[in-house]
Design a protein around this motif. Structure first.
Motif, PDB file in Angstrom:
ATOM      1  N   GLY A 236       0.692  -1.358   0.010  1.00 17.36           N
ATOM      2  CA  GLY A 236       0.142   0.109   0.006  1.00 17.36           C
ATOM      3  C   GLY A 236       0.907   1.628   0.317  1.00 17.36           C
ATOM      4  O   GLY A 236       0.708   2.268  -1.241  1.00 17.36           O
ATOM      5  N   LEU A 239       1.990   2.313  -3.149  1.00 15.12           N
ATOM      6  CA  LEU A 239       1.213   2.151  -4.303  1.00 15.12           C
ATOM      7  C   LEU A 239       1.413   4.145  -4.314  1.00 15.12           C
ATOM      8  O   LEU A 239       1.206   4.333  -5.210  1.00 15.12           O
ATOM      9  N   ASP A 240       1.299   3.909  -3.516  1.00 14.72           N
ATOM     10  CA  ASP A 240       0.669   6.021  -2.832  1.00 14.72           C
ATOM     11  C   ASP A 240       1.760   6.551  -3.282  1.00 14.72           C
ATOM     12  O   ASP A 240       2.180   7.701  -4.044  1.00 14.72           O
ATOM     13  N   ARG A 242       3.668   5.866  -6.044  1.00 11.13           N
ATOM     14  CA  ARG A 242       3.737   5.755  -7.680  1.00 11.13           C
ATOM     15  C   ARG A 242       4.368   4.219  -8.414  1.00 11.13           C
ATOM     16  O   ARG A 242       4.869   4.779  -9.382  1.00 11.13           O
ATOM     17  N   PRO A 244       4.837   0.903  -9.217  1.00 10.34           N
ATOM     18  CA  PRO A 244       3.581  -0.452  -9.119  1.00 10.34           C
ATOM     19  C   PRO A 244       4.655  -1.763  -9.141  1.00 10.34           C
ATOM     20  O   PRO A 244       3.785  -2.997  -8.497  1.00 10.34           O
ATOM     21  N   TYR A 248       3.542  -4.284  -6.321  1.00 14.67           N
ATOM     22  CA  TYR A 248       3.300  -5.431  -6.708  1.00 14.67           C
ATOM     23  C   TYR A 248       4.188  -7.061  -6.521  1.00 14.67           C
ATOM     24  O   TYR A 248       3.878  -8.010  -6.221  1.00 14.67           O
ATOM     25  N   THR A 281      -7.452  -5.861  -3.987  1.00  9.63           N
ATOM     26  CA  THR A 281      -7.133  -4.968  -3.878  1.00  9.63           C
ATOM     27  C   THR A 281      -6.480  -4.225  -4.393  1.00  9.63           C
ATOM     28  O   THR A 281      -5.830  -3.443  -5.161  1.00  9.63           O
ATOM     29  N   LEU A 282      -5.358  -4.445  -4.089  1.00  8.76           N
ATOM     30  CA  LEU A 282      -3.922  -4.507  -4.140  1.00  8.76           C
ATOM     31  C   LEU A 282      -3.523  -4.738  -5.678  1.00  8.76           C
ATOM     32  O   LEU A 282      -2.660  -2.964  -5.975  1.00  8.76           O
ATOM     33  N   ARG A 284      -5.235  -4.998  -8.288  1.00  7.59           N
ATOM     34  CA  ARG A 284      -5.799  -3.987  -8.805  1.00  7.59           C
ATOM     35  C   ARG A 284      -5.325  -2.523  -9.169  1.00  7.59           C
ATOM     36  O   ARG A 284      -5.008  -1.977  -9.666  1.00  7.59           O
ATOM     37  N   ARG A 285      -5.120  -1.982  -7.839  1.00  8.61           N
ATOM     38  CA  ARG A 285      -4.038  -0.768  -8.088  1.00  8.61           C
ATOM     39  C   ARG A 285      -3.152  -0.061  -8.124  1.00  8.61           C
ATOM     40  O   ARG A 285      -2.820  -0.232  -9.447  1.00  8.61           O
ATOM     41  N   GLN A 288      -3.421  -0.698 -12.209  1.00  7.03           N
ATOM     42  CA  GLN A 288      -4.043  -0.052 -12.328  1.00  7.03           C
ATOM     43  C   GLN A 288      -2.528   0.933 -12.602  1.00  7.03           C
ATOM     44  O   GLN A 288      -3.107   2.035 -14.119  1.00  7.03           O
ATOM     45  N   LEU A 289      -2.031   1.468 -12.515  1.00  9.58           N
ATOM     46  CA  LEU A 289      -0.932   2.288 -11.630  1.00  9.58           C
ATOM     47  C   LEU A 289       0.398   1.729 -13.031  1.00  9.58           C
ATOM     48  O   LEU A 289       0.439   3.284 -13.759  1.00  9.58           O
TER      49      LEU A 289
END
Length: 1005
Positions: A236, A239-240, A242, A244, A248, A281-282, A284-285, A288-289
């Motif tokens: 998390g 991801l914040d 940026r 990815p 991952y 959820t992680l 997916r984020r 998307q990133l």
């Protein structure tokens, strides 16, 4: 190295080492445009999780890659003892983005590059729809079988990271150890020749044992739980920031840690759902990133171009005489359930579409195999007939003035129709004269009509679960690859999306000429038969039954066709039954284990003796002409491996007592608020005891319920049930019996899992039925209490199945009629409340209504009349009573006396205001008809006092009310002006209706 002739699949001479096989695959795919990248540097459960797949399938950039991936699956750890299970196995992963249009053919070419004779072996694509909840990814595709052995996962990716993929990628995942064992003819992974003079066991044996010890026995559960939370938090944070890719990587670490915990038996249903949701959820984020970052970089690898739409040639050919129509939709292997359903849909849809044209034709027939859907239409006319069409305009009086000159309305209508005013005619419509235009519509040639109709058919083709591939305008359960349309000897061009049909079909992929021209629509089924394809499913089924029966008879047995015959029929285009055998020592395992493996995993037909016992034989159904000895040996080897797995679990489980297994349930959380599976089992035991008391069980049955309750669900912690969940209950019976439990206890433990589905057997013993009810009442009350009731199609805990099970058991066991839905749910709620979980009245009301609706659905599905079903629903708290009442109602439908009784009760009910008390002052009744009704009510009430509320008894007792009630309505005004008289009369009628309360819902009648 083991060298047993029964294990040899191919000519072992010159079989590649594992190292050679990996190099051969790299070379094959490199020559077909794939990059070669390296395995990922953290544990992944499959090559799919490597960023070279998981991230690269996202977005519009093309990507072709192949790589080796050591895949770590802690749950497959077997200490190196099992010949086919490893905690780290080797995959070769291929991604083709976009779909090249012929991926199956490319794949078969890769097998030939490995030395597999694809013509001699039975190679099949068997439905296997893949999903990874942790990755938010799913796709549709197949397991690829080599003589019954799954060697490859073949998938069209539809989503990854929760994102819809466009373009769709093809994923091919080879199981290298399995393939190489087949090529080298060895029976244990340790005996694989990894390279010249070096065995697989010598290279990896020690690590396999030690990592198995860690995953199964020594991994610290609490430490791994902490690591999971830390990896998730770090993902998390990244991801914040940026980032990815590193985010991952942390998700992958979460996934591996979860798998370790799962192997240790420390993951419950609820914990699994929670962890998957967190990882999804992680992911997916991160996905998307990643997609955003690639777009920011301008898609360095380019963008996959769209396929151009197909166009039919011009001019179109024409037909000169009536002829048969042949239309074939060629697909990659459909799921077996879609084969029959799609043939029916195509026949019905084509019939409807042709009916919407003027094209004359005869009977429409439909056939299907896994690879083709065929429509045949007799006597199709060469063209539509011409037709006159009248277009009505305004009234003649509005179209022309009094002098006969056209008005603006008349001129406008003529202009709109493209004709001169002089061409307008007059028509009479319901006595009113209108102007009109009569047009002659020239009939279209059949080829034109059929081209349009058939294109629409393909565009509308759908199944229960649909997928996309590269073609932008089509969607179906598997890719559509070719179209064949012939009207007699004339090709019918069919252009739909990017696909253009012609006059050829595809036969077996391994044929010398896989694509062949079709000369005519006439005799097409015979044409296919000459190419080894049986298009008629009924004929395929007949051949399987006949051939399998003959093979079983040759060893003194009969075939058990239960469960898989329909599936096998639709897995092949040309059935070839092959008799196989296995070692008699495996018959020491419970028969249900053996048949579950045969049917569920292998789609084999078991062979039984005349007394029903299993024989050490089975029938496999291959597809088309193969080397039968080769295929038989292969299937025997696969079944042997499956049975070795089962024997491993069996031996390990028998070393643990049921009581110790039962303690293992404490590690499995059922639902976060409802505690562990051990807590649930304790609740079931208490509820079963309460229901047994309520039902009035005798001392022996109560003792059985008590002991079985102490062991309830213990087999869920056994290795066999973890591997083969459908054997829950079955294994409880087997393990309990061998541990010295009484036959009654062992039987009850098995029966508490029944029925597993609609139509399944129900418990035959009272203790088994009580335990099964307690299980389902606990599930319903608990999950409704915490708000986990089903929504839409989502029912993760199987509450619909549980509710159906309650109803089915109570309907089949009238001796338990004292156990009502209300009593069962209340008993379950009491135990849940004692555990500290509040169960609101609303939750129990909702759960009760939920079960009643399942009962209602069962009755409607069985064909009972809707109004009669509604009439007995108030009795559904005791389903057996409701059933008996429904049967009595159905006997009385059409009976004049019953109809008369129903009518007077309804008449009384309609006039009495809601809430009117069933009491009155007899002294206020002075008219002869009301006195007579009062006397009849008193008499009926006296005769019915103390009697049950069964319909037959009530009808007999209440019949004397019919005449007095009718006379009462005819002789007095119920709503009299005098309040005391009105009250007495309404009270009298309310008393009449009260006599009928609880018998049925009379309003529904």
């Amino acid at each position: 190295m083991t060298d047993s002739s029964e294990d040899v699949r191919v000519d072992g001479a010159g079989a590649p080492t594992m190292q050679d096989a990996l190099l051969a695959l790299q070379r094959y795919w490199t020559e077909r445009g794939c990059l070669v990248v390296q395995p990922f540097n953290t544990e992944v459960g499959a090559g799919t999780a490597n960023p070279a797949t998981m991230l690269r399938v996202l977005g519009p950039e093309p990507w072709r890659v192949g790589y080796v991936e050591p895949s770590v699956r802690p749950d497959d750890a077997r200490y190196g003892e099992n010949p086919n299970r490893l905690q780290t196995h080797t995959q070769f992963q291929v991604i083709l983005k976009p779909d090249p249009g012929n991926p199956q053919e490319l794949y078969l070419g890769s097998l030939e590059a490995l030395g597999v004779d694809v013509r001699a072996h039975d190679i099949r694509f068997v439905e296997d729809n893949w999903a990874s909840p942790a990755l938010g990814a799913w796709g549709l595709g197949w397991e690829v079988w080599l003589d019954g052995l799954e060697i490859t996962q073949f998938t069209y990716f539809q989503q990854a990271g929760g994102l819809v993929l466009d373009p769709v990628s093809v994923e091919i995942t080879y199981g290298i150890e399995r393939i190489v064992m087949a090529l080298q003819g060895v029976a244990h992974f340790k005996d694989i020749a990894y390279s010249d003079g070096v065995s697989y066991g010598e290279v990896f044996g020690q690590a396999e044992y030690e990592m198995s010890r860690y995953y199964l026995d020594d991994a610290d559960v609490e430490a791994n739980k902490r690591m999971f939370d830390e990896y998730a938090a770090e993902a998390g944070r990244l991801l914040d920031a940026r980032l990815p890719v590193p985010a991952y990587v942390q998700v992958l670490k979460c996934s591996h840690t979860f798998n370790v915990l799962d192997a240790r038996g420390a993951i419950s249903t609820t914990e699994r759902a929670k962890a998957f949701g967190q990882m999804r959820t992680l992911t997916r984020r991160a996905a998307q990133l990643w997609a955003e970052r690639r777009e920011e970089l301008g898609h360095p690898l380019g963008v996959v171009p769209a396929l151009p739409p197909a166009a039919a040639p011009t001019p179109l050919p024409t037909a000169s005489a009536p002829a048969a129509l042949l239309f074939e939709i060629g697909v990659e292997e459909m799921p077996h359930l879609d084969v029959t359903a799609t043939a029916l849909w195509v026949r019905e849809a084509l019939t409807a579409k042709l009916a919407a044209t003027r094209l004359g034709h005869g009977e429409v027939k439909g056939h299907a195999t896994p690879r083709r859907i065929i429509a045949l239409v007799d006597d199709v006319q060469p063209a539509e007939p011409d037709a006159e069409r009248t277009v009505r305009g305004p009234r003649a009086s509005a179209a022309f003035d009094a002098d006969g000159n056209p008005t603006k309305a008349g001129q406008g209508f003529a202009r709109g129709q493209g004709v001169d005013v002089a061409d307008l005619v007059r028509v009479d419509v319901d006595g009113v004269e209108h102007v009109a235009v009569v047009r002659t519509e020239v009939g279209r040639d059949a080829v034109v009509v059929l081209g349009e109709v058939l294109a629409q058919l393909v565009a509308e083709l759908r199944s229960e679960k649909n997928m996309r591939w590269r073609d932008p305008g089509l969607s179906f359960s598997r890719p559509v690859r070719w179209l064949l349309a012939k009207l007699g000897e004339v090709d019918v061009p069919v252009a739909v999306s990017s696909l253009l049909g012609g006059g050829t079909t595809r036969v077996r992929r391994t044929a010398a000429t896989p694509e062949v021209a079709v000369p005519s629509a006439e005799g097409y089924l015979e044409f296919l038969a000459a190419h080894g394809i049986v298009a008629d499913a009924a004929e395929r089924r007949r051949r399987i039954v006949a051939d399998a029966t003959g093979l079983a008879a040759s060893v003194g047995g009969v075939v058990d066709f239960d469960g898989v015959l329909d599936e096998v029929t639709n897995l092949v285009e040309e059935p070839r039954a092959i008799l196989g055998s296995f070692e008699e020592r495996y018959l020491e395992l419970p028969a249900q284990i053996l048949t579950t493996v045969m049917r569920k995993h292998q789609r084999y037909l078991p062979v039984r003796a005349a007394d029903g016992s299993l024989l050490p034989h089975f029938v496999a159904v291959a597809n088309g002409e193969v080397d039968e000895d080769l295929v038989r040996a292969g299937n025997e080897g696969v079944l042997r491996a499956r049975y070795e797995d089962a024997a491993f679990f069996w031996r390990a489980d028998l070393q643990v007592s049921p009581e110790r297994h039962r303690t293992g349930l404490a590690k499995l959380t059922f639902e976060e608020r409802l505690g562990s599976m051990a807590d649930r089992a304790d609740r079931i035991a208490h509820v079963a005891g309460a229901l047994g008391d309520l039902a009035g069980l005798g001392p022996a049955d109560r003792s059985t319920v008590a002991r079985a309750g102490e062991l309830a669900k213990f087999d869920l912690a056994s290795q066999m049930v973890v591997e083969l969940s459908s054997l829950a209950g079955t294994m409880a019976r087997e393990y309990a019996a061998r541990a010295g439990e009484t036959p009654a206890v062992a039987r009850a433990l098995a029966e508490m899992e029944q029925p597993r589905s609609a139509g399944d057997a129900v418990p035959e013993s009272a203790p088994g039925a009580v335990l099964a009810l307690a299980d389902r009442f606990d599930l319903l009350a608990g999950l409704f209490a915490v708000g986990a009731n089903p929504t839409g199609s989502s029912d993760p805990f199987g509450l619909r199945r549980a509710a159906g099970g309650v109803v089915t058991i109570l309907r089949a066991t009238p001796e338990l009629s004292a156990v009502t839905l209300t009593a069962g749910l209340s008993a379950a709620a009491d135990r849940i409340t004692a555990q500290g979980v509040a169960v609101g009245d609303g939750a129990l009301t909702d759960a009760h209504e939920f079960v009643v609706r399942r009962y209602e659905q069962q009755l409607l599905d069985a064909g009972h009349e809707h109004r009669l079903v509604q009439a007995v629903l108030p009795l559904a708290d005791t389903p057996a009573v409701a059933d008996a009442t429904l049967a009595e109602l159905e006997k009385r439908v059409g009976d004049e006396d019953f109809a008369a009784l129903t009518a007077v009760l309804q008449r009384a009910r309609r006039i009495v205001p809601p809430g009117t008390p069933a009491e009155y002052d007899p002294a206020a009744l002075v008219e002869p008809v009301e006195v007579a009704l009062h006397e009849a009510v008193v008499a009926v009430g006296s005769r019915s006092s103390g009697r049950g509320r069964d319909l037959a008894g009530f009808t007999t007792v209440a019949a004397p009310l019919v005449t007095p009630v009718n006379d009462f309505f005819d002789g007095v005004m119920v709503m009299a002006d005098d309040p005391s008289v009105r009250a007495a009369r309404l009270g009298l009628l309310a008393t009449v209706t009260a006599l009928a309360e609880g018998v049925v819902d009379w309003k529904a009648l």
